[in-house]
Design a protein around this motif. Structure first.
Motif, PDB file in Angstrom:
ATOM      1  N   GLN A   5       0.799  -1.213   0.000  1.00 39.81           N
ATOM      2  CA  GLN A   5       0.000   0.000   0.000  1.00 39.81           C
ATOM      3  C   GLN A   5       0.838   1.272   0.000  1.00 39.81           C
ATOM      4  N   MET A   6       0.251   2.303  -0.586  1.00 35.04           N
ATOM      5  CA  MET A   6       0.816   3.649  -0.546  1.00 35.04           C
ATOM      6  C   MET A   6       0.842   4.118   0.916  1.00 35.04           C
ATOM      7  N   LYS A   7       1.901   4.787   1.294  1.00 37.41           N
ATOM      8  CA  LYS A   7       2.053   5.252   2.675  1.00 37.41           C
ATOM      9  C   LYS A   7       1.613   6.705   2.815  1.00 37.41           C
ATOM     10  N   LYS A   8       0.928   6.981   3.900  1.00 35.73           N
ATOM     11  CA  LYS A   8       0.435   8.325   4.173  1.00 35.73           C
ATOM     12  C   LYS A   8       1.588   9.327   4.254  1.00 35.73           C
ATOM     13  N   THR A   9       2.706   8.927   4.844  1.00 35.54           N
ATOM     14  CA  THR A   9       3.834   9.858   4.975  1.00 35.54           C
ATOM     15  C   THR A   9       4.374  10.271   3.610  1.00 35.54           C
ATOM     16  N   GLU A  10       4.452   9.337   2.651  1.00 42.51           N
ATOM     17  CA  GLU A  10       4.955   9.698   1.320  1.00 42.51           C
ATOM     18  C   GLU A  10       3.966  10.600   0.583  1.00 42.51           C
ATOM     19  N   VAL A  11       2.664  10.385   0.803  1.00 40.32           N
ATOM     20  CA  VAL A  11       1.650  11.239   0.174  1.00 40.32           C
ATOM     21  C   VAL A  11       1.754  12.664   0.729  1.00 40.32           C
ATOM     22  N   LEU A  12       1.922  12.776   2.040  1.00 43.64           N
ATOM     23  CA  LEU A  12       2.005  14.098   2.649  1.00 43.64           C
ATOM     24  C   LEU A  12       3.314  14.800   2.294  1.00 43.64           C
ATOM     25  N   GLN A  13       4.371  14.048   2.067  1.00 45.67           N
ATOM     26  CA  GLN A  13       5.612  14.664   1.581  1.00 45.67           C
ATOM     27  C   GLN A  13       5.384  15.268   0.200  1.00 45.67           C
ATOM     28  N   HIS A  14       4.617  14.581  -0.619  1.00 46.42           N
ATOM     29  CA  HIS A  14       4.343  15.047  -1.977  1.00 46.42           C
ATOM     30  C   HIS A  14       3.450  16.294  -1.977  1.00 46.42           C
ATOM     31  N   LEU A  18      -7.637  16.475  -4.190  1.00 48.35           N
ATOM     32  CA  LEU A  18      -8.558  15.364  -4.450  1.00 48.35           C
ATOM     33  C   LEU A  18      -9.949  15.892  -4.788  1.00 48.35           C
ATOM     34  N   THR A  19     -10.425  16.840  -4.009  1.00 51.61           N
ATOM     35  CA  THR A  19     -11.752  17.410  -4.221  1.00 51.61           C
ATOM     36  C   THR A  19     -11.835  18.105  -5.578  1.00 51.61           C
ATOM     37  N   ALA A  20     -10.793  18.836  -5.937  1.00 48.89           N
ATOM     38  CA  ALA A  20     -10.769  19.548  -7.223  1.00 48.89           C
ATOM     39  C   ALA A  20     -10.822  18.586  -8.405  1.00 48.89           C
ATOM     40  N   HIS A  21     -10.348  17.369  -8.211  1.00 48.07           N
ATOM     41  CA  HIS A  21     -10.362  16.366  -9.276  1.00 48.07           C
ATOM     42  C   HIS A  21     -11.599  15.466  -9.224  1.00 48.07           C
ATOM     43  N   GLY A  22     -12.570  15.829  -8.414  1.00 50.99           N
ATOM     44  CA  GLY A  22     -13.823  15.069  -8.367  1.00 50.99           C
ATOM     45  C   GLY A  22     -13.868  13.949  -7.349  1.00 50.99           C
ATOM     46  N   PHE A  23     -12.914  13.948  -6.404  1.00 49.60           N
ATOM     47  CA  PHE A  23     -12.881  12.929  -5.355  1.00 49.60           C
ATOM     48  C   PHE A  23     -13.007  13.627  -3.997  1.00 49.60           C
ATOM     49  N   PRO A  24     -14.204  14.103  -3.649  1.00 48.03           N
ATOM     50  CA  PRO A  24     -14.377  14.931  -2.454  1.00 48.03           C
ATOM     51  C   PRO A  24     -13.928  14.255  -1.160  1.00 48.03           C
ATOM     52  N   ILE A  25     -13.184  15.011  -0.367  1.00 50.64           N
ATOM     53  CA  ILE A  25     -12.740  14.557   0.959  1.00 50.64           C
ATOM     54  C   ILE A  25     -12.354  15.791   1.754  1.00 50.64           C
ATOM     55  N   SER A  26     -12.431  15.699   3.068  1.00 47.73           N
ATOM     56  CA  SER A  26     -12.039  16.810   3.946  1.00 47.73           C
ATOM     57  C   SER A  26     -10.704  16.506   4.618  1.00 47.73           C
ATOM     58  N   GLN A  27     -10.059  17.545   5.092  1.00 41.68           N
ATOM     59  CA  GLN A  27      -8.797  17.367   5.824  1.00 41.68           C
ATOM     60  C   GLN A  27      -9.012  16.518   7.079  1.00 41.68           C
ATOM     61  N   PRO A  28     -10.108  16.739   7.846  1.00 45.63           N
ATOM     62  CA  PRO A  28     -10.306  15.877   9.024  1.00 45.63           C
ATOM     63  C   PRO A  28     -10.436  14.392   8.665  1.00 45.63           C
ATOM     64  N   ILE A  41      -8.894  12.888   6.154  1.00 43.85           N
ATOM     65  CA  ILE A  41      -7.530  12.431   5.853  1.00 43.85           C
ATOM     66  C   ILE A  41      -6.745  12.211   7.142  1.00 43.85           C
ATOM     67  N   SER A  42      -6.977  13.051   8.128  1.00 46.32           N
ATOM     68  CA  SER A  42      -6.242  12.922   9.392  1.00 46.32           C
ATOM     69  C   SER A  42      -6.545  11.602  10.103  1.00 46.32           C
ATOM     70  N   LYS A  43      -7.655  10.971   9.763  1.00 42.62           N
ATOM     71  CA  LYS A  43      -8.041   9.700  10.384  1.00 42.62           C
ATOM     72  C   LYS A  43      -7.501   8.483   9.642  1.00 42.62           C
ATOM     73  N   TRP A  44      -6.865   8.707   8.478  1.00 49.31           N
ATOM     74  CA  TRP A  44      -6.308   7.574   7.742  1.00 49.31           C
ATOM     75  C   TRP A  44      -5.214   6.899   8.551  1.00 49.31           C
ATOM     76  N   PRO A  45      -5.101   5.583   8.453  1.00 48.42           N
ATOM     77  CA  PRO A  45      -3.938   4.899   9.040  1.00 48.42           C
ATOM     78  C   PRO A  45      -2.712   5.185   8.167  1.00 48.42           C
ATOM     79  N   GLU A  46      -1.567   4.656   8.508  1.00 49.19           N
ATOM     80  CA  GLU A  46      -0.341   4.877   7.708  1.00 49.19           C
ATOM     81  C   GLU A  46      -0.501   4.330   6.288  1.00 49.19           C
ATOM     82  N   GLU A  47      -1.227   3.240   6.120  1.00 47.24           N
ATOM     83  CA  GLU A  47      -1.491   2.717   4.781  1.00 47.24           C
ATOM     84  C   GLU A  47      -2.735   3.414   4.237  1.00 47.24           C
ATOM     85  N   VAL A  48      -2.551   4.166   3.162  1.00 43.59           N
ATOM     86  CA  VAL A  48      -3.644   4.919   2.554  1.00 43.59           C
ATOM     87  C   VAL A  48      -4.722   3.933   2.080  1.00 43.59           C
TER      88      VAL A  48
END
Length: 99
Positions: free
Chosen positions: A30-39, A50-60, A62-69
């Motif tokens: 799985q993709m790692k949350k730390t690498e996504v946040l580095q990007h 994500l929301t701008a590309h049609g995949f709506p999600i909020s920051q809160p 995302i904050s609940k995701w485990p290390e594996e996206v």
């Protein structure tokens, strides 16, 4: 994305189940949350993109995701980064199993 292209609730559920089963059966790393946040530099920027590309999600959320996206989100991130981040990182990792 037009309204007719947006998946219904059942379509989204089925897609999530299929992706999850593929991840389990194919040994996908799985993709790692730390690498996504580095990007993206921040959870807020990731949510915005994500929301701008049609995949709506909020920051809160995302904050609940485990290390594996989550698998579905990993594939969405792969799409919006043009493949810079990979949902299936199995090909990036040397195999540790004996042949």
């Amino acid at each position: 994305m037009s309204p007719s292209q947006i998946p219904s609730g059942i379509d989204l559920f089925i897609t999530k189940v299929i992706i999850h089963l593929l991840a389990i059966t194919q040994g996908i790393k799985q993709m790692k949350k730390t690498e996504v946040l580095q990007h993206f530099k921040s959870q807020s920027e990731l949510a915005r993109r994500l929301t701008a590309h049609g995949f709506p999600i909020s920051q809160p959320a995302i904050s609940k995701w485990p290390e594996e996206v989550p698998s579905l989100r990993a594939f969405q991130i792969q799409l919006i980064t043009g493949g810079a981040l990979k949902a299936d990182r199995a090909h990036d990792q040397p195999s540790t199993s004996a042949a």
